[in-house]
Design a protein around this motif. Sequence first.
Motif, short mmCIF file in Angstrom:
data_model
loop_
_atom_site.label_atom_id
_atom_site.label_comp_id
_atom_site.label_asym_id
_atom_site.label_seq_id
_atom_site.Cartn_x
_atom_site.Cartn_y
_atom_site.Cartn_z
N MET A 1 -36.29 8.14 40.76
CA MET A 1 -37.91 8.16 39.73
C MET A 1 -38.56 6.72 39.27
O MET A 1 -37.89 6.36 40.10
CB MET A 1 -36.65 8.79 38.51
N GLY A 2 -39.18 6.40 38.87
CA GLY A 2 -39.96 5.80 38.62
C GLY A 2 -41.19 5.90 39.21
O GLY A 2 -42.15 6.15 38.90
N GLY A 3 -41.86 4.95 40.30
CA GLY A 3 -42.78 4.41 41.00
C GLY A 3 -43.40 3.24 40.58
O GLY A 3 -43.35 2.62 39.40
N TYR A 4 -44.80 3.18 41.32
CA TYR A 4 -45.58 2.21 41.41
C TYR A 4 -46.79 2.33 40.00
O TYR A 4 -47.44 1.22 40.38
CB TYR A 4 -46.07 1.93 42.69
N SER A 5 -46.77 3.24 39.52
CA SER A 5 -48.16 3.56 38.46
C SER A 5 -47.71 3.81 37.48
O SER A 5 -46.32 3.49 37.10
CB SER A 5 -48.95 5.15 38.73
N ASP A 6 -48.57 3.55 36.00
CA ASP A 6 -48.05 3.70 34.68
C ASP A 6 -47.73 5.33 34.35
O ASP A 6 -47.06 4.96 33.10
CB ASP A 6 -49.56 3.96 34.12
N GLU A 7 -47.38 6.10 35.08
CA GLU A 7 -46.34 6.94 34.95
C GLU A 7 -44.81 6.90 35.08
O GLU A 7 -44.61 7.82 35.49
CB GLU A 7 -47.13 7.79 36.27
N SER B 1 -41.49 9.17 34.40
CA SER B 1 -40.73 9.96 35.41
C SER B 1 -39.19 9.65 35.03
O SER B 1 -38.47 10.60 35.54
CB SER B 1 -41.42 9.26 36.68
N ILE B 2 -39.21 8.52 34.51
CA ILE B 2 -37.49 8.20 33.68
C ILE B 2 -37.69 8.93 32.99
O ILE B 2 -36.34 9.39 32.58
CB ILE B 2 -37.64 6.41 33.78
N ARG B 3 -38.44 9.56 32.46
CA ARG B 3 -37.73 10.27 31.26
C ARG B 3 -36.97 11.64 31.78
O ARG B 3 -36.46 12.85 31.39
CB ARG B 3 -38.84 10.95 29.97
N SER B 4 -38.24 11.75 33.10
CA SER B 4 -37.59 13.42 33.93
C SER B 4 -36.32 13.30 34.25
O SER B 4 -35.45 14.50 34.41
CB SER B 4 -38.85 13.39 34.59
#
Length: 328
Positions: free
Chosen positions: A7-13, A17-20
């Motif tokens: 989870m996570g990533g490099y964008s504002d999303e 993602s961490i909630r998912s």
Amino acid sequence: MNIAVVMGGYSDESVISIRSGQLILNNLDRTKYTPFEVHILPEGWNVIENGNKYAINKADFSFEKNGAKITFGAAVNTIHGTPGEDGHMQSYWELIGLPYTGCGFYQSALTFNKRDTLSVLDKFGIPKAKSIYLSKGDSITAEDIVATLGLPFMVKPNQSGSSLGVSKVNAIEDFDKALDFAFAEDSDILIESYLKGTEVSVGVLNYKGQTTVLGLTEIVSHNDFFDYEAKYQGKSDEITPARLDTATEQKVRETASKAYEALGMTGFSRTDFIVMDGVPHFIEINTNPGLSPASIFPQQAQHAGIAFTDLLDNEITLALSRKVLWRK
């Protein structure tokens, strides 16, 4: 089997993602799998366990704990945006031979690019809005846009999710602000004619070897359109099942399945349509849909009577079967 829930990533999303990821951690079958929380963030790749961080070895996506090397049997990918929804992580995992959930690297890269997705689906006769594609530095006036698309129209970053950078332009004087908002997210943007109708979001996946429409959810935004605030801050009503007549519902289901198969998809997806005059018009497809408890895809699974644990088990089974194909 050790499972990396990524989870996570490099964008504002990344926050979404961490909630998912938390929903996945809570629903994996612990009799079959030992899940590990893995954060892929600009500051590093780490396994998070009891408040401790263990660095991921990028050579093979393993980590070390108390002097022992721990490896994974598969990765459950729930990164929204880059690098987990645009093909980057998928390419990396294939190179090191680690099975992963969701679609392949090509489908990820394709569907993350709105313009290219629309170009492919156009060959299959799937209805969509009229559109104009712009890159930063291109010269165009609001008058040119209105002459082609009319008012109102939508301005969107070409590669972005969660409605980040998206605007509805109701008047010519709002155009420059909308451009700046979209270009802040991406150097390429898509300008589309406004479709006035019923918005529906359709969960589709490969379930037990068959393309399966999980459900249809009607979106009623309290704002001018289904923007970030409406999606994540409670400014919308999400009605499952969607309030469509039987014939229209069947048409949406058929179109969603057709788009899924035309794009060569596997795994979870959420496809958005605007139903106008009984015809579903394709808006976009999300290959890593939100999976927080309030998200649409889990709502549809609950309404369909399919345990989320079973859907995750199905995803991991698909991931492992794909690795068998790599070996061939």
